[in-house]
Design an enzyme around this catalytic site. Structure first.
Site, mmCIF file in Angstrom:
data_model
loop_
_atom_site.group_PDB
_atom_site.id
_atom_site.type_symbol
_atom_site.label_atom_id
_atom_site.label_comp_id
_atom_site.label_asym_id
_atom_site.label_seq_id
_atom_site.Cartn_x
_atom_site.Cartn_y
_atom_site.Cartn_z
ATOM 1 N N HIS A 1 0.754 -1.161 -0.007
ATOM 2 C CA HIS A 1 0.101 -0.056 -0.182
ATOM 3 C C HIS A 1 0.872 1.307 -0.152
ATOM 4 C CE1 HIS A 1 -3.539 -2.721 1.694
ATOM 5 N NE2 HIS A 1 -3.549 -2.543 0.424
ATOM 6 N N CYS B 1 8.384 20.141 -11.816
ATOM 7 C CA CYS B 1 7.496 19.907 -13.011
ATOM 8 C C CYS B 1 6.153 20.944 -12.617
ATOM 9 C CB CYS B 1 7.414 18.951 -13.805
ATOM 10 S SG CYS B 1 6.156 17.837 -12.786
ATOM 11 N N SER C 1 -6.283 -8.670 9.183
ATOM 12 C CA SER C 1 -7.892 -9.649 9.165
ATOM 13 C C SER C 1 -7.960 -10.256 7.887
ATOM 14 C CB SER C 1 -8.964 -8.516 9.137
ATOM 15 O OG SER C 1 -8.611 -7.707 8.314
#
Ligand SMILES: [Zn+2]
Length: 254
Positions: free
Chosen positions: A120, A156, A195
């Site tokens: 993640h 940028c 979980s």
């Protein structure tokens, strides 16, 4: 020889050839980081900002940075706990070959783990959504808290966001491909503090099991994969890993 679950786990770790660990929020709650999905967690109090909204709306970007700045305090104050330290030790002793985590707090690296796949992403860094610029998050969070200005890329002028996977944002293909490869190669797969409901957390242990690995689950509550596992331990994580490490060090008794 006493075949309690801890001794079985310790024996499997000692004799494994490709031991892979998988960690979820439960490993970091013992470091004081709230599980953001739990009651009282960040997402029970705030509507998460979806990736498309972040890209399209300045107000959403401001709300995103507001939420992330609050969560950042939890991360910067947190220290790795005994579980992070033992996993790092096992890597150094060449027992653990790969560590896959759902967590974005960077505590595995703080504990010294190097072979980490962060599915993640990580909240420790920010990066530009248009070019390859990235930097540590701290300074940018501090500046946002001070000025309320959403940062933009110094290279940028593109949009700058934490290097975590937001709702509606694709997982990083390189990170996923490494996590899949480790899961397929594993002969011992230890899933803990998760979980095992959210994808891809729910599927990686299954890939490992279907590829011939032993599957061990340590979690406070039961998980949908408990039936698939070779060993399930519903005990506090830190205590369990500490006992397993002690059993490995006394492995003549296993
Ligand atoms: Zn840029």
């Amino acid at each position: 020889m006493i075949s309690n679950p801890i001794n079985i786990l310790a024996r499997w770790i000692s004799t494994s050839r490709h031991f892979v660990a998988f960690t979820g929020a439960g490993i970091s709650t013992e470091s004081g980081i709230p599980d953001f999905r739990s009651p009282g967690g960040v997402w029970s109090q705030n509507e998460p900002v979806y990736y498309n909204d972040f890209l399209q709306s300045h107000d959403s970007r401001k709300e995103y940075w507001r939420q992330k700045s609050i969560a950042h305090q939890d991360f910067t104050n947190a220290k790795p706990n005994i579980s992070h330290e033992i996993l790092s030790l096992w890597e150094k002793r060449n027992l653990l070959k790969g560590l896959i985590t759902q967590n974005i707090d960077g505590l595995h690296q703080d504990a010294g783990s190097e072979t980490v796949s962060e599915i993640h992403g990580t909240a420790r860094w920010v990066n530009c959504q248009s070019c390859s610029w990235r930097e540590k998050a701290d300074l940018h969070v501090e500046q946002f808290v001070e000025t309320g200005e959403v940062p933009s890329c110094p290279e940028c002028n593109g949009l700058v966001k934490h290097s975590t996977i937001s709702f509606g944002q694709s997982l990083d293909p390189a990170v996923m491909s490494q996590s899949n490869a480790w899961s397929q190669k594993a002969d011992l797969y230890l899933a803990m503090g998760s979980s095992l409901v959210v994808q891809p957390a729910a599927s990686l242990p299954v890939i490992a099991k279907e590829s011939g690995s032993r599957l061990v689950i340590i979690n406070r509550d039961s998980t949908p994969l408990d039936n698939l596992a070779d060993l399930v331990i519903h005990e506090p994580l830190g205590e369990t890993l500490k006992k397993a490490e002690e059993a490995i060090l006394n492995s003549d008794k296993l």
